[in-house]
Design an enzyme around this catalytic site. Sequence first.
Site, short mmCIF file in Angstrom:
data_model
loop_
_atom_site.label_atom_id
_atom_site.label_comp_id
_atom_site.label_asym_id
_atom_site.label_seq_id
_atom_site.Cartn_x
_atom_site.Cartn_y
_atom_site.Cartn_z
N ASN A 19 17.33 92.79 33.87
CA ASN A 19 16.54 93.55 32.88
C ASN A 19 15.99 94.84 33.50
O ASN A 19 15.99 95.89 32.85
CB ASN A 19 15.41 92.69 32.32
CG ASN A 19 15.88 91.78 31.21
OD1 ASN A 19 16.22 92.24 30.12
ND2 ASN A 19 15.96 90.48 31.48
N ARG A 70 -5.09 83.10 42.56
CA ARG A 70 -4.35 83.94 41.61
C ARG A 70 -5.08 85.27 41.39
O ARG A 70 -4.45 86.32 41.26
CB ARG A 70 -4.20 83.21 40.27
CG ARG A 70 -3.18 82.09 40.32
CD ARG A 70 -2.96 81.47 38.93
NE ARG A 70 -2.15 80.26 39.06
CZ ARG A 70 -0.81 80.23 38.98
NH1 ARG A 70 -0.13 81.33 38.74
NH2 ARG A 70 -0.17 79.10 39.12
N LEU A 98 -0.25 85.44 35.14
CA LEU A 98 -1.25 86.45 35.47
C LEU A 98 -2.61 86.09 34.87
O LEU A 98 -2.69 85.51 33.79
CB LEU A 98 -0.80 87.81 34.92
CG LEU A 98 0.48 88.36 35.56
CD1 LEU A 98 1.11 89.42 34.66
CD2 LEU A 98 0.20 88.90 36.95
N HIS A 114 10.65 87.06 26.97
CA HIS A 114 10.65 85.61 27.17
C HIS A 114 11.88 85.01 26.50
O HIS A 114 12.11 85.25 25.31
CB HIS A 114 9.38 85.00 26.59
CG HIS A 114 9.34 83.51 26.77
ND1 HIS A 114 9.05 82.94 27.99
CD2 HIS A 114 9.58 82.51 25.92
CE1 HIS A 114 9.13 81.63 27.85
NE2 HIS A 114 9.44 81.33 26.61
N LEU A 149 -0.47 82.34 27.88
CA LEU A 149 0.91 82.39 28.38
C LEU A 149 1.93 82.42 27.25
O LEU A 149 1.97 81.52 26.41
CB LEU A 149 1.16 81.17 29.27
CG LEU A 149 2.52 81.14 29.97
CD1 LEU A 149 2.63 82.27 30.98
CD2 LEU A 149 2.75 79.80 30.63
N ASP A 150 2.73 83.49 27.23
CA ASP A 150 3.77 83.69 26.22
C ASP A 150 3.19 83.62 24.80
O ASP A 150 3.92 83.34 23.84
CB ASP A 150 4.92 82.68 26.38
CG ASP A 150 5.65 82.85 27.71
OD1 ASP A 150 5.83 83.99 28.13
OD2 ASP A 150 6.02 81.84 28.31
N GLU A 179 18.87 90.53 25.66
CA GLU A 179 17.67 91.00 26.37
C GLU A 179 17.81 92.46 26.77
O GLU A 179 16.90 93.27 26.60
CB GLU A 179 17.42 90.15 27.62
CG GLU A 179 17.20 88.68 27.31
CD GLU A 179 16.68 87.88 28.50
OE1 GLU A 179 16.04 88.47 29.40
OE2 GLU A 179 16.89 86.65 28.53
N1 NHR Z 1 0.76 85.85 32.29
C1 NHR Z 1 0.02 85.78 31.20
N2 NHR Z 1 -1.30 85.71 31.36
N3 NHR Z 1 0.51 85.79 29.95
C2 NHR Z 1 1.84 85.83 29.77
O1 NHR Z 1 2.31 85.84 28.54
C3 NHR Z 1 2.70 85.86 30.90
C4 NHR Z 1 2.11 85.88 32.17
C5 NHR Z 1 2.89 85.89 33.33
C6 NHR Z 1 4.27 85.85 33.22
C7 NHR Z 1 6.34 85.55 31.90
C8 NHR Z 1 6.59 84.08 31.44
C9 NHR Z 1 7.93 83.91 30.76
O2 NHR Z 1 8.39 84.83 30.07
C10 NHR Z 1 4.87 85.77 31.96
C11 NHR Z 1 4.09 85.81 30.80
C12 NHR Z 1 5.90 82.25 34.69
C13 NHR Z 1 5.56 80.99 34.26
C14 NHR Z 1 5.13 79.91 35.23
O3 NHR Z 1 4.91 78.78 34.84
C15 NHR Z 1 5.58 80.75 32.89
C16 NHR Z 1 5.92 81.75 32.00
C17 NHR Z 1 6.26 83.02 32.46
C18 NHR Z 1 6.25 83.27 33.80
N4 NHR Z 1 4.99 80.25 36.53
C19 NHR Z 1 4.56 79.35 37.62
C20 NHR Z 1 3.14 79.69 38.10
O4 NHR Z 1 2.51 78.79 38.65
C21 NHR Z 1 5.47 79.46 38.81
C22 NHR Z 1 6.90 79.13 38.47
C23 NHR Z 1 7.88 79.55 39.56
O5 NHR Z 1 7.52 80.24 40.53
O6 NHR Z 1 9.08 79.21 39.38
O7 NHR Z 1 2.71 80.86 38.00
O8 NHR Z 1 8.53 82.85 30.82
C1 GAR Z 2 15.57 86.65 31.93
O1 GAR Z 2 16.34 85.78 31.14
C2 GAR Z 2 14.14 86.66 31.43
O2 GAR Z 2 14.02 86.59 30.04
C3 GAR Z 2 13.61 85.42 32.07
O3 GAR Z 2 14.21 85.35 33.35
C4 GAR Z 2 15.43 86.07 33.34
C5 GAR Z 2 15.33 87.15 34.38
O4 GAR Z 2 16.58 87.76 34.57
N1 GAR Z 2 12.19 85.46 32.21
C6 GAR Z 2 11.47 84.40 32.43
O5 GAR Z 2 11.92 83.28 32.40
C7 GAR Z 2 10.02 84.70 32.75
N2 GAR Z 2 9.38 83.52 33.13
P1 GAR Z 2 16.70 89.14 35.34
O6 GAR Z 2 15.95 88.99 36.66
O7 GAR Z 2 18.16 89.31 35.57
O8 GAR Z 2 16.12 90.21 34.48
#
Ligand code: NHR
Ligand code: GAR
Length: 221
Positions: A19, A70, A98, A114, A149-150, A179
């Site tokens: 992306n 965090r 975040l 997402h 989250l999301d 995407e």
């Molecule tokens: N932060 C907030 N506050 N709100 C959102 O909507 C966010 C965000 C941070 C990242 C991306 C999200 C996705 O598109 C995103 C959206 C990480 C996790 C997670 O569980 C879930 C969703 C997304 C990103 N992370 C774990 C953690 O403990 C670690 C997982 C790993 O390292 O593999 O942070 O999906």
């Molecule tokens: C993408 O499919 C994105 O939507 C997803 O991870 C992939 C990243 O691909 N995002 C998440 O799952 C966030 N938690 P990329 O590194 O090739 O862009």
Amino acid sequence: MTAGEPAGLAILISGRGSNMQAFIDACSRGDLNARVSVVVSNNPGAAGLERAAQAGIATRCIDHRDYASREDFDRALVDCLDEYPVDLVILAGFMRILTPVFIQPFSGRLLNIHPSLLPKYPGLNTHQRALDAGDPEAGVTVHFVTPELDGGPPVLQAKVPVLAEDNAESLAARVILEEHVIYPLAARWYLEGRLKLEQRGATLDGELLPATGIPYREGLD
Ligand code: NHR
Ligand code: GAR
């Protein structure tokens, strides 16, 4: 930000960075009046860091494992982005949740992509969850990021069919093509001043967007 000075993008990644690459390409094609100011990864091994460096873009790694909380990690991220011109922050496969420490200073100029048809399947393993549920279609959603989250207001959503022979990998491969189309488009709307996060939700040209965002179709611009 329509004509004139290119806007500054900060792109946050954790992995491959396809992306991110779509944004680099959209900037060089002139589809976006923007430059990528910096690419930041929480993961030193992210392949996208190498790709960004090869494109001549500043790269930074802020390893979350170096921080006690965090909030401390998020503060380091804010301090890092403060060193660059940043009009819009793009989460592109960024895998750390975040806190408001990061979200507040960038509120309204922070987008995520997402890989599910939100509000279905927030969190992780979205493609496997769609397959396990027997969903006839899957997809991807661009949304404003809020502390939930999301859960921030969706902007654009693209659907793909789920095929009988699909596994998580084949479905992900179909979704990622969408995407790379919808994410730069959402950013373009933002940079043109058309897309905004308001109290009532996401708006485009002053109109409140549907709860699942605008359904993507070819030719939409
Ligand atoms: N932060 C907030 N506050 N709100 C959102 O909507 C966010 C965000 C941070 C990242 C991306 C999200 C996705 O598109 C995103 C959206 C990480 C996790 C997670 O569980 C879930 C969703 C997304 C990103 N992370 C774990 C953690 O403990 C670690 C997982 C790993 O390292 O593999 O942070 O999906
Ligand atoms: C993408 O499919 C994105 O939507 C997803 O991870 C992939 C990243 O691909 N995002 C998440 O799952 C966030 N938690 P990329 O590194 O090739 O862009």
